[in-house]
Design an enzyme around this catalytic site. Sequence first.
Site, PDB file in Angstrom:
ATOM      1  N   TYR A 170     -10.933  28.293  -1.318  1.00 12.51           N
ATOM      2  CA  TYR A 170     -11.928  27.786  -0.363  1.00 12.51           C
ATOM      3  C   TYR A 170     -11.634  28.279   1.053  1.00 12.51           C
ATOM      4  O   TYR A 170     -10.484  28.278   1.496  1.00 12.51           O
ATOM      5  CB  TYR A 170     -11.930  26.257  -0.338  1.00 12.51           C
ATOM      6  N   LYS A 197       6.687  -1.777  -6.353  1.00 10.05           N
ATOM      7  CA  LYS A 197       5.261  -1.879  -6.029  1.00 10.05           C
ATOM      8  C   LYS A 197       4.579  -0.521  -6.171  1.00 10.05           C
ATOM      9  O   LYS A 197       5.274   0.508  -6.279  1.00 10.05           O
ATOM     10  CB  LYS A 197       5.112  -2.425  -4.610  1.00 10.05           C
TER      11      LYS A 197
HETATM   12  C1  LIG Z   1       8.378  -1.576   0.258  1.00 12.38           C
HETATM   13  C2  LIG Z   1       9.375  -2.547   0.730  1.00 12.38           C
HETATM   14  C3  LIG Z   1      10.745  -2.314   0.538  1.00 12.38           C
HETATM   15  C4  LIG Z   1      11.285  -0.993   0.053  1.00 12.38           C
HETATM   16  O1  LIG Z   1      11.290  -0.088   1.140  1.00 12.38           O
HETATM   17  P1  LIG Z   1      11.792   1.433   1.032  1.00 12.38           P
HETATM   18  O2  LIG Z   1      11.666   1.933   2.420  1.00 12.38           O
HETATM   19  O3  LIG Z   1      10.858   2.111   0.090  1.00 12.38           O
HETATM   20  O4  LIG Z   1      13.180   1.418   0.529  1.00 12.38           O
HETATM   21  C5  LIG Z   1      11.624  -3.331   0.869  1.00 12.38           C
HETATM   22  N1  LIG Z   1      11.177  -4.496   1.393  1.00 12.38           N
HETATM   23  C6  LIG Z   1       9.874  -4.741   1.628  1.00 12.38           C
HETATM   24  C7  LIG Z   1       9.454  -6.023   2.225  1.00 12.38           C
HETATM   25  C8  LIG Z   1       8.928  -3.769   1.330  1.00 12.38           C
HETATM   26  O5  LIG Z   1       7.636  -3.991   1.582  1.00 12.38           O
END
Ligand SMILES: *Cc1c(COP(=O)(O)O)cnc(C)c1O
Length: 342
Positions: free
Chosen positions: A241, A35
């Site tokens: 800045y 994702k």
């Molecule tokens: C994002 C997500 C993962 C992966 O989690 P990490 O902590 O990045 O390994 C796994 N399962 C679900 C449901 C998620 O939303």
Amino acid sequence: MTAPLRLRLDGAALAHNWRILAAMSGDAACGAAVKANGYGLGAAAVVERLAAAGCRDFFVATWAEAEALAPLGVQISVLHGVREEDMAAALRGVARPVLNTPAQVARWKAAGGGICDVMVDTGMNRLGLSTADVASGLLDGLTIETLMSHLACADEEVAMNDRQLAAFTALFGMTGAKRMSLANSAGIGLGRKYAFDLTRPGLALYGGIPSPELGAIHQVVTPEAQILQRRTVRAGQTIGYNATFTAPADTEVAILNIGYADGYFRGFSNSGTALAEGRELPVLGRISMDLVAVDVDGAPQLAEGDWLALDYALPKAALQSDMSQYELLTSLGARFDRIWTD
Ligand SMILES: *Cc1c(COP(=O)(O)O)cnc(C)c1O
């Protein structure tokens, strides 16, 4: 046209990390959360490499993310389930929905949607059906590939992990699901009993180290930026800045083409480091939107047009910037050229 900033992406390290996580998952299959554009690296490139390494289960948040990956022909699950607006894509078979609510279950059943995944909430109180929903027979009639839940505190040694494990284990045999899946990256570090049939790492694939158990993970991402100007800042003068850095002595400074708009956050002000041939070059003053100043005293060879790497070892960079390792990855911007080695 090439950009004056680039991400070096280590394909061998990505594959290594998946293999480590797969080995730690034991008999369970090891999937991949891709994702948020593969946590900022570029989802399609990540999926291609992980599929070549042997990964068969990919997870995205939304249907737009799934559509973008559809040409690759891999098995994708959409963690946020199906809204009415998503049903056309879902029924075209772009991906499997992970059903999260009674309304989503009803929508999927009414459409005769076919194979799906289901998320059950075991204490995080984020997405998912309740265990009572499952016990009530709400899922009867669904063809469930993977029943999943998500750990709230897998990166900590706390009793909540065991409570969630027990609540999830109690669902075994109640739904006809082919597989069960609980562990994210840190959950894999909690041990084999958390792995069930399928693990879902994200962060650790990309070099994040959420807990000491994942110490064998390799860094994948290194931002690099070109020097736009080299200057001498005289003793007593300030940089950037709000003049937060005052040169204690005449100081050689390089101005780099990267800033917080690229995901190199303001938290790195006066705390981040660039790297040149193993030497650490401290960031001086505030991070600007598009620019960073670093100390190049003692690096007389560095000139306008040269490239410098920023130290992006994620656990350390998270401490330096006061951001999470997740934010450091997923905020990497669109202005980088993304360049894979291997
Ligand atoms: C994002 C997500 C993962 C992966 O989690 P990490 O902590 O990045 O390994 C796994 N399962 C679900 C449901 C998620 O939303």
